[in-house]
Design an enzyme around this catalytic site. Structure first.
Site, short mmCIF file in Angstrom:
data_model
loop_
_atom_site.label_atom_id
_atom_site.label_comp_id
_atom_site.label_asym_id
_atom_site.label_seq_id
_atom_site.Cartn_x
_atom_site.Cartn_y
_atom_site.Cartn_z
NE ARG A 123 1.87 71.37 57.48
CZ ARG A 123 1.95 70.95 58.73
NH1 ARG A 123 1.71 71.79 59.72
NH2 ARG A 123 2.26 69.70 59.00
CE LYS A 145 -0.49 79.51 36.20
NZ LYS A 145 -0.50 79.25 34.76
CD GLU A 187 5.96 85.13 28.92
OE1 GLU A 187 4.76 85.13 28.57
OE2 GLU A 187 6.52 84.14 29.43
CE LYS A 230 0.38 86.28 35.43
NZ LYS A 230 1.63 85.56 35.36
CD GLU A 240 -3.57 77.72 33.78
OE1 GLU A 240 -2.71 78.54 34.10
OE2 GLU A 240 -3.32 76.69 33.15
NE ARG A 244 -2.65 82.49 36.25
CZ ARG A 244 -2.05 82.74 37.39
NH1 ARG A 244 -2.75 82.72 38.51
NH2 ARG A 244 -0.76 83.00 37.45
CG ASN A 248 -0.45 78.49 30.17
OD1 ASN A 248 0.67 78.69 30.60
ND2 ASN A 248 -1.46 78.12 30.93
CG HIS A 251 3.57 79.73 28.10
ND1 HIS A 251 3.24 80.84 27.35
CD2 HIS A 251 4.29 80.20 29.16
CE1 HIS A 251 3.72 81.93 27.94
NE2 HIS A 251 4.37 81.57 29.03
CG HIS A 255 6.42 75.25 29.29
ND1 HIS A 255 5.28 75.22 30.05
CD2 HIS A 255 6.99 76.44 29.53
CE1 HIS A 255 5.17 76.36 30.73
NE2 HIS A 255 6.20 77.12 30.42
CG HIS A 269 10.08 81.15 29.94
ND1 HIS A 269 9.37 79.98 29.84
CD2 HIS A 269 9.16 82.13 30.12
CE1 HIS A 269 8.09 80.24 29.97
NE2 HIS A 269 7.93 81.53 30.14
#
Ligand code: NAD
Ligand code: GLY
Length: 372
Positions: A123, A145, A187, A230, A240, A244, A248, A251, A255, A269
């Site tokens: 956990r 993330k 990026e 960042k 987010e 935030r 993206n 993205h 993606h 990527h």
């Protein structure tokens, strides 16, 4: 180069990013304060192990820290459920306890799957990021993330799980292949396009140095600027809920291309993000939001860095249709009540969050884009 420390202030989960040179050799001493006992498991991939593994081993040994290495296959396909199951099993077999530290030593692939494994192991156990790609140093190692990919889309199964520390050793980039350096550069450009036109101007003059072996000083500066940008956004909006999402930019488009290409190395990527940013600017101009000169400037800049800006820059994919791309884009995590949130721009350094995009307009735009 002098080491520099930035902080990511988050209530109860604040951590530092240390940026410097030849940090791997000092890793034992640097990470000792984060350890409950002098023992770590390092998760890496075969390329990183070969290129940089000995340096980290010697750094850990110098600090008297026992270590086991788990080595994954390089490449995006490693971010899968199957690999996650195997990795968590290996970590349990190595008796990693909740208060132990797992080290993610590699690019974004290693960082994302290791971070996710750490988020769910017993956990949640501690982890440290030692990013070794430009992309990971400027983006993926910071912000917590973590995820794996599924056939439905990129990063759709994951968790927010902040690292305890990030150690970015700029000298590790010396063994990074040129194509990976370029992908990471996309990026960096993103931060200029989101909110920092002066940084974008600086990149206009300095990007050749960042992409060349000799550009150590410029690369270090770009990593610091990117991490600071960042960290600021993550500190304000860790989960987010709002701004935030600006990170993206490019993205949602990108993606979809990564998924369409089956997470293969046909499109990395960072390359998908570059294409996605070019498309986000194109679409913004088409919607009357962004001056066409800004869009042209962005595309010229990305092309000068040898990054894709049109679908024709990618390997041909015969079954790519606008319908398929749109349905992949609609798997985006930012969808809300069936409405797409898309990051667009009203100019360079002026990214905006939009949630009233007409899916019909978008599909037409994609159709036109694929046909070009
Ligand atoms: P990557 O992890 O696949 O690394 C790129 C390649 O470089 C790999 O082949 C790797 O083995 C090799 N490599 C890494 N470091 C090296 C070194 N120093 N010397 C020689 N070879 C080296 O790719 P990436 O671009 O770092 O990361 C992409 C991933 O990051 C994607 O899955 C993306 O979704 C994810 N990402 C996550 C976040 C986040 O916030 N979590 C943000 C951006 C991207
Ligand atoms: N790379 C996007 C984010 O961290 O939010």
């Amino acid at each position: 180069m002098k080491n520099e420390t930035l902080s990511v202030p988050l209530s109860g989960r604040s951590y530092d990013i240390c940026i410097g040179d030849n940090l791997l050799e000092q890793a034992g001493q640097i990470i000792a304060p984060f350890l409950n006992r002098p023992k770590v498991v390092v998760v890496t991939d075969e390329n990183v192990l070969k290129a940089q593994g000995a340096r980290l081993r010697s750094g850990l040994e110098a600090g008297g820290i026992k270590h086991n290495f788990i080595t994954l296959q390089p490449g995006e396909a490693t971010k899968s459920f199957q690999q996650l199951e195997q990795l968590t099993g290996q970590l349990l077999d190595l008796d990693v306890e909740r208060t132990d530290v797992v080290i993610a030593f590699g690019g974004g692939v290693v960082g994302d799957i290791t971070g996710f494994a750490s988020a769910i192991l017993r956990r949640g156990c501690n982890f440290i990021q030692i990013p070794t790609t430009l992309l990971a140093q400027v983006d993926s190692a910071v912000g917590g993330k973590t995820a794996v990919n599924v056939p439905q889309g990129k990063n759709l199964i994951g968790a927010f799980h902040q690292p305890a520390f990030v150690m970015a050793d700029i000298s590790t980039l010396e063994t990074l292949p040129a194509r990976e350096l370029r992908a990471g550069y996309a990026e960096i450009v993103k931060y200029g396009l989101i909110s920092d036109p002066e940084f974008f101007d600086w990149l206009d003059s300095n990007h050749p140095m960042i992409l060349e072996k000799a550009g150590h000083k410029e690369r270090a500066y770009a990593v610091k600027k990117s991490c600071a940008a960042k960290a600021k956004i993550v500190a304000q909006d860790e989960r987010e809920k709002g701004e935030r999402a600006l990170l993206n930019l490019g993205h949602t488009f990108g993606h979809a291309f990564e998924a369409a290409y089956g997470y293969s190395d046909s499109v990395l990527h960072g390359e998908a993000v570059a294409l996605g940013m070019a498309l986000a600017f194109d679409f913004s101009t088409q919607l009357g939001l962004c001056p066409s000169e800004d869009t042209a400037h962005v595309k010229t800049h990305l092309r000068a860095a040898n990054l894709p800006t049109t679908v024709s820059d990618l390997k041909p994919l015969p079954d790519l249709t606008s319908k398929k791309l749109l349905s992949l884009m609609m798997q985006d995590k930012k969808m809300q009540a069936g409405e797409m949130t898309l990051i667009l721009a009203s100019g360079i350094g002026k990214a905006i969050i939009t949630n009233n995009v007409s899916l019909k307009d978008l599909e037409q735009f994609l159709e036109h884009t694929i046909a070009k």
